[in-house]
Design a protein around this motif. Sequence first.
Motif, short mmCIF file in Angstrom:
data_model
loop_
_atom_site.label_atom_id
_atom_site.label_comp_id
_atom_site.label_asym_id
_atom_site.label_seq_id
_atom_site.Cartn_x
_atom_site.Cartn_y
_atom_site.Cartn_z
N GLU A 177 -16.97 -20.00 7.12
CA GLU A 177 -17.98 -20.49 6.19
C GLU A 177 -17.63 -19.97 4.81
O GLU A 177 -17.25 -18.82 4.64
N TYR A 178 -17.71 -20.85 3.81
CA TYR A 178 -17.46 -20.41 2.44
C TYR A 178 -18.23 -21.27 1.46
O TYR A 178 -18.83 -22.29 1.84
N ARG A 179 -18.23 -20.87 0.20
CA ARG A 179 -18.99 -21.57 -0.82
C ARG A 179 -18.08 -22.40 -1.72
O ARG A 179 -16.96 -21.99 -2.01
N VAL A 180 -18.61 -23.55 -2.12
CA VAL A 180 -17.90 -24.48 -2.98
C VAL A 180 -18.68 -24.64 -4.28
O VAL A 180 -19.90 -24.81 -4.26
N ILE A 181 -17.95 -24.60 -5.41
CA ILE A 181 -18.59 -24.78 -6.71
C ILE A 181 -18.28 -26.19 -7.21
O ILE A 181 -17.12 -26.56 -7.41
N HIS A 182 -19.32 -26.99 -7.43
CA HIS A 182 -19.14 -28.34 -7.96
C HIS A 182 -18.87 -28.28 -9.46
O HIS A 182 -19.20 -27.29 -10.12
N PRO A 183 -18.29 -29.33 -10.01
CA PRO A 183 -18.04 -29.36 -11.46
C PRO A 183 -19.30 -29.14 -12.30
O PRO A 183 -19.21 -28.66 -13.43
N ASP A 184 -20.47 -29.50 -11.76
CA ASP A 184 -21.71 -29.30 -12.51
C ASP A 184 -22.27 -27.88 -12.38
O ASP A 184 -23.35 -27.57 -12.90
N GLY A 185 -21.53 -27.02 -11.65
CA GLY A 185 -21.93 -25.64 -11.52
C GLY A 185 -22.77 -25.32 -10.30
O GLY A 185 -23.00 -24.14 -10.00
N THR A 186 -23.25 -26.31 -9.59
CA THR A 186 -24.05 -26.06 -8.38
C THR A 186 -23.16 -25.52 -7.27
O THR A 186 -21.98 -25.85 -7.18
N ILE A 187 -23.75 -24.68 -6.45
CA ILE A 187 -23.00 -24.03 -5.37
C ILE A 187 -23.46 -24.61 -4.04
O ILE A 187 -24.65 -24.70 -3.75
N HIS A 188 -22.49 -25.00 -3.23
CA HIS A 188 -22.75 -25.56 -1.91
C HIS A 188 -22.05 -24.70 -0.86
O HIS A 188 -21.00 -24.12 -1.13
N THR A 189 -22.64 -24.64 0.31
CA THR A 189 -22.05 -23.88 1.41
C THR A 189 -21.48 -24.85 2.44
O THR A 189 -22.13 -25.84 2.80
#
Length: 229
Positions: A177-189
């Motif tokens: 499991e890890y976190r992804v940063i979208h270009p708009d700055g929001t963080i998704h897991t």
Amino acid sequence: LLMNKYMSDNLGVEDGVGKTALELFPEEIAEAMIEDDKKTLSDGYQVIVETVPHTDGVGHIYQTQKFVIERAGKAPLLAGIALDITERKQAEDALRESEAALKQAQRVAHVGSWVWHIQDNRLEWSDEMYRIFGYEKENFSGSLSEVMANAIHPDDRAEVERSNTSVMKDKKPIPMEYRVIHPDGTIHTVWAEAGQLTLDEKGEPSILTGIVQDITERKQAEEKLIAIM
């Protein structure tokens, strides 16, 4: 020839001798064939795809190559070679339908699939992967290095790299499991899990496939539940 194939299946070759296309084929098919013949005679060469309905209602698809044979002092001849590609077209249609179904399933489940060409360090993504990572398909280079540098959360990069190293050295994928940063700055897991590992002729890791699922909503629900307990 296409006409001979049609006649052998429906009329018999001898029935077509001395007859025109309009006498042998349904009007719509005959007129299209005549127009194609005219184009071939004027252009000299072309490849077309035709559908020829059988008398039992079953349509066959032919890929037809037509060409002109020039003869000194005589009128040119129009000849052609036809290949029945019905089964191939049916297989292509079935594949498109299965791909459409897979894309729909991935959208619903928020699951994307990927292929990592390890030796080139290059990624191939399904459509859902772009949504999960917030990328526009036309702007994606396919570089794993780009994804690592720009999309993976800084605090999770080392763990992701450790998983990648495990694949290449130990041939053992590590689900994680890890976190992804979208270009708009929001963080998704996300939850990532590798699947099939393919080796090259030297026994070295070559291609790895796997899936990524966006579990952001589930993680948020878990955090809310923990907060009220």
